[in-house]
Design a protein around this motif. Sequence first.
Motif, PDB file in Angstrom:
ATOM      1  N   PRO A 242       0.824  -1.223   0.000  1.00 31.85           N
ATOM      2  CA  PRO A 242       0.000   0.000   0.000  1.00 31.85           C
ATOM      3  C   PRO A 242       0.853   1.267   0.000  1.00 31.85           C
ATOM      4  O   PRO A 242       1.954   1.286   0.557  1.00 31.85           O
ATOM      5  N   ILE A 243       0.297   2.306  -0.620  1.00 35.63           N
ATOM      6  CA  ILE A 243       0.997   3.591  -0.747  1.00 35.63           C
ATOM      7  C   ILE A 243       0.172   4.662  -0.044  1.00 35.63           C
ATOM      8  O   ILE A 243      -1.042   4.741  -0.222  1.00 35.63           O
ATOM      9  N   TYR A 244       0.831   5.490   0.757  1.00 37.64           N
ATOM     10  CA  TYR A 244       0.166   6.606   1.446  1.00 37.64           C
ATOM     11  C   TYR A 244       0.841   7.925   1.076  1.00 37.64           C
ATOM     12  O   TYR A 244       1.990   7.951   0.613  1.00 37.64           O
ATOM     13  N   THR A 245       0.150   9.006   1.277  1.00 33.19           N
ATOM     14  CA  THR A 245       0.683  10.339   0.967  1.00 33.19           C
ATOM     15  C   THR A 245       0.046  11.355   1.896  1.00 33.19           C
ATOM     16  O   THR A 245      -0.901  11.037   2.630  1.00 33.19           O
ATOM     17  N   ALA A 246       0.562  12.600   1.852  1.00 30.78           N
ATOM     18  CA  ALA A 246       0.029  13.677   2.697  1.00 30.78           C
ATOM     19  C   ALA A 246      -0.382  14.880   1.864  1.00 30.78           C
ATOM     20  O   ALA A 246      -0.521  15.980   2.395  1.00 30.78           O
ATOM     21  N   TRP A 247      -0.606  14.668   0.549  1.00 33.32           N
ATOM     22  CA  TRP A 247      -0.974  15.776  -0.322  1.00 33.32           C
ATOM     23  C   TRP A 247      -2.225  15.396  -1.106  1.00 33.32           C
ATOM     24  O   TRP A 247      -2.281  14.341  -1.749  1.00 33.32           O
ATOM     25  N   GLU A 248      -3.215  16.269  -1.082  1.00 36.60           N
ATOM     26  CA  GLU A 248      -4.531  15.989  -1.655  1.00 36.60           C
ATOM     27  C   GLU A 248      -4.460  15.667  -3.139  1.00 36.60           C
ATOM     28  O   GLU A 248      -5.118  14.757  -3.615  1.00 36.60           O
ATOM     29  N   PHE A 249      -3.632  16.425  -3.906  1.00 34.55           N
ATOM     30  CA  PHE A 249      -3.658  16.256  -5.360  1.00 34.55           C
ATOM     31  C   PHE A 249      -3.067  14.922  -5.808  1.00 34.55           C
ATOM     32  O   PHE A 249      -3.222  14.538  -6.974  1.00 34.55           O
ATOM     33  N   MET A 250      -2.397  14.172  -4.909  1.00 36.50           N
ATOM     34  CA  MET A 250      -1.813  12.890  -5.295  1.00 36.50           C
ATOM     35  C   MET A 250      -2.746  11.717  -5.007  1.00 36.50           C
ATOM     36  O   MET A 250      -2.470  10.589  -5.430  1.00 36.50           O
ATOM     37  N   VAL A 251      -3.845  11.971  -4.260  1.00 37.76           N
ATOM     38  CA  VAL A 251      -4.825  10.913  -4.009  1.00 37.76           C
ATOM     39  C   VAL A 251      -5.669  10.753  -5.278  1.00 37.76           C
ATOM     40  O   VAL A 251      -6.176  11.723  -5.828  1.00 37.76           O
ATOM     41  N   GLY A 252      -5.814   9.526  -5.717  1.00 36.38           N
ATOM     42  CA  GLY A 252      -6.499   9.251  -6.974  1.00 36.38           C
ATOM     43  C   GLY A 252      -5.552   8.740  -8.037  1.00 36.38           C
ATOM     44  O   GLY A 252      -5.958   8.449  -9.159  1.00 36.38           O
ATOM     45  N   TYR A 253      -4.257   8.626  -7.681  1.00 35.95           N
ATOM     46  CA  TYR A 253      -3.250   8.134  -8.619  1.00 35.95           C
ATOM     47  C   TYR A 253      -2.472   6.969  -8.008  1.00 35.95           C
ATOM     48  O   TYR A 253      -1.281   6.821  -8.220  1.00 35.95           O
ATOM     49  N   GLY A 254      -3.172   6.143  -7.203  1.00 39.19           N
ATOM     50  CA  GLY A 254      -2.546   4.939  -6.672  1.00 39.19           C
ATOM     51  C   GLY A 254      -2.355   4.936  -5.185  1.00 39.19           C
ATOM     52  O   GLY A 254      -2.091   3.890  -4.593  1.00 39.19           O
ATOM     53  N   ALA A 255      -2.446   6.099  -4.541  1.00 41.42           N
ATOM     54  CA  ALA A 255      -2.270   6.162  -3.091  1.00 41.42           C
ATOM     55  C   ALA A 255      -3.576   5.805  -2.390  1.00 41.42           C
ATOM     56  O   ALA A 255      -4.658   6.189  -2.832  1.00 41.42           O
ATOM     57  N   VAL A 256      -3.456   5.063  -1.235  1.00 42.15           N
ATOM     58  CA  VAL A 256      -4.635   4.771  -0.424  1.00 42.15           C
ATOM     59  C   VAL A 256      -5.225   6.087   0.087  1.00 42.15           C
ATOM     60  O   VAL A 256      -6.432   6.306   0.031  1.00 42.15           O
ATOM     61  N   GLY A 257      -4.351   6.989   0.561  1.00 42.02           N
ATOM     62  CA  GLY A 257      -4.786   8.274   1.083  1.00 42.02           C
ATOM     63  C   GLY A 257      -3.995   8.652   2.302  1.00 42.02           C
ATOM     64  O   GLY A 257      -2.807   8.356   2.405  1.00 42.02           O
ATOM     65  N   GLY A 258      -4.633   9.286   3.268  1.00 35.20           N
ATOM     66  CA  GLY A 258      -3.983   9.736   4.485  1.00 35.20           C
ATOM     67  C   GLY A 258      -4.576  11.054   4.924  1.00 35.20           C
ATOM     68  O   GLY A 258      -5.591  11.513   4.400  1.00 35.20           O
TER      69      GLY A 258
END
Length: 866
Positions: A242-258
């Motif tokens: 799983p992939i996580y991130t802390a930036w809104e614009f990167m959610v929707g390109y493979g990241a679970v979210g955060g």
Amino acid sequence: MCIIIVLPASPSYGENEKRNVLFLNSYHNGYHWSDGLLEGVRTVLAQSEHKIDLQIEYMDAKKFDYADVSQNLLSLYKKKFKGETFDIIVVSDNDALNFINEHRKELFPGVPVVFCGVNDLKASDLSTGKITGVVEVFDFVATIKVAANLHPERKRIIVLIDDSTAGTAIRKQVEKISNENDLGVEVDYWIQLSLPEAQQRVGNLPDDTMLFIAPYYQTTSDGIFYTSEEVSEAIYKHSSVPIYTAWEFMVGYGAVGGRVLSGFEQGKTTGTMALKILNGTPIKEIPIVKQPGGVYLFDHAVMEKLEINQKLLPPNRKIINQPKTIYSITKELFWTIIVSLFLLLIALISTVVAMLERRKVELAIKDQLTFQETLMDTIPQLVSWKNREGKYLGANRAFTDFFGFTNPQYIEGLSTKELISDKDYAKWSTSVDLAVIDSEKSFRKLRRQVVDQANNEAWLEVNKVPLRGQGGKTLGVLSTAENITRETHLEKQLLQSQKLEAIGTLAGGISHDFNNILTSIINSTELAIGDISPGTQTELDLRRVLKAAHRGGQVVQQILSFSRPSTEGFHSTDLADIIQEVVQLMKASTPANIRVTSHIEDMKNIFVHADPTQMHQAILNLATNAYHALRKKGGHLQIELTKTQRKTKAKPGTVTRSKDFIKLSVTDDGPGIPEDIINKIFDPFFSTKSKTEGTGLGLAVVHGIILNHQGTIKVKSNEGKGTTFEILLPAVKGRDITTSHIPHEKMDKEGCILFVEDDPDQLHTTSRLLEEMGLSVTAIQDPVEALALATSATQQFDILITDFDMPIMSGAELAKNLPELPVILISGRDDARLAAQDCPNIFQVIIKPYHKKDLIQSLNQIWENK
């Protein structure tokens, strides 16, 4: 709603004061994070009571290295924002803040700065003062807690990040958070991996690992540029974890979210802070926002693929890519709603039409007035109109902006003399207005210089026509003017380039013949020196002839390169020696009523990187001009040489340093230079002397020489008190090693030379020089005859020395026909070097005028390489 629509528009009470805002974006248009910041700022500023002029500049630091673009941007912004002021500067991300801190005093002194999207803010980032903003503090702890809750079996997380300015700052934040908090997972870092390498690694990760991806850009070896979203999507396709991130614009390109940051929300906060400053709140009363922010955001498609239970998600979360819910209503309810809306629409239309009919005339008049006002303010020309008494009735926005008035209504009832500070222009404009009223004729395309509101000189092309009313009666004057300052400057630049082209054409036409003459003078003089006893006064006189002829050749080269400067012949040069030589020459040639002195500061290093001949020419020219100024009444001419220091611009991250310069001053106490021509003295062909005394090229050549030496030249003069020319050149230490090299002046070997030259004087003198060297010389004037002799078996030659410019056959063509014979090519033009590149047997090219030692050196080099 009907009442609101038909209410009359509120009357305008005049525009509020205009505010200029600069938005400096670290990255490029299309980068979602910084685009969101900009949109948030723009949304808030649009609500301002002021008229906001928002100017946006992109530094493109994601695609290009900051160090590479910063200096280019500095030069660009110096020109672009010259004379322009801003009320506030908004910067997004670290590179823009770094640029402002480095160059703020130079570009935008005293302008308050509001930042956003800045990672790892340090105290040094606030050292320039009047700075506030929003720090990009992402909630890494909250994201890791969510990830650990969703994947309790995974105890290791890898942070994937680049090594850009923002990436480095984000990594420092993660390291600090990891050191200060017990996250329950091990944190590792992958920094600046290529996309293929990152894809390979994520495909082989163990089951106890997760990924945390930051905004990450990639440019592949074949030049393809990938955005952060494209990189994230490409890694997701190969990832087994799983992939996580802390930036809104990167959610929707493979990241679970955060727990993610929203660029738009942070931009709105920044815009609110900027608006407070524009409304008068002191910047020191607006604290920097440093608290972690964000919302919980997750991708339903990714969670479904990883079989994540949504019940484990934190409350108040948002989920994207959820399946749409289908809502339905009964047919009876649907038609009831449609019929009701139709009836309401009919009622609304009937009411509006009835009220609009009564206001039709009023709205038509208002629309016409609004159109005329908009049209006038849109016209780039300066438009104004006056009554017969010369009082202003109105003007458009271009007119008021040019003369520095914020409100067009301010000028109503004022005369030109009361309104415009340039008295000469006001007097002229008034006289033309009276002529239009009296003659009732138009005056068009009148060019006039004027000083604008910024105290800058400008040129206007003015048209004045009668303003007529009903019955054709002249009621006043309508004036239009076009700012042609740029066109006027372009005309001057075109004239300047035409003068330079004329110089180049003249020099090119005479250089070949003049160099041939100088070569004959040099060779004949060297032969004459060999025929007299050494140490005699005659030998000294002849050697001065040699030196003068050599300088003459250098002068021709300088005129040829006037419009295309080069640094050929530059080396470490002692200016003191050149000044002493010029002073001795001036003392010997000036009358007794002119006192020539020099003052050279006692210092060890007084060297500059220069061409001695060029510097001799420049100093002698300035001294000669001073002599011409003093010859009527006499006076004092002084040449002074001192060392000075100047502050130099430091590179990013270093302190400002002082650099040594050599200052050369040529001063006279003559009549001085009139103020009206002092700005023209460096123009080509400008001269105050008679046609028999000068061409106007002297100071133009001096100016070109000094600029080519990376120096500056300034003139200071007061009428009746003399003139001083000051030259600043960068100082260097010691002499170049190459200056101590002395070529051989004796032949290393004897041989048989074929010498071809169409000029009879050089054919005679050069062949004698070669024979004095101990060589056997066959001199031929016709290249065709020389080719026939060289290809016959009657005589063998070791080396061919040939002129380049000859009738029937050039020297290069002759060399091509004798490929086995080493060739020395002689010419008065540099074009010979290009022609020699196609002939492998041309070993040396000698440019006229040349000396005996030039021939010896070239011959020795050929024999060494044979």
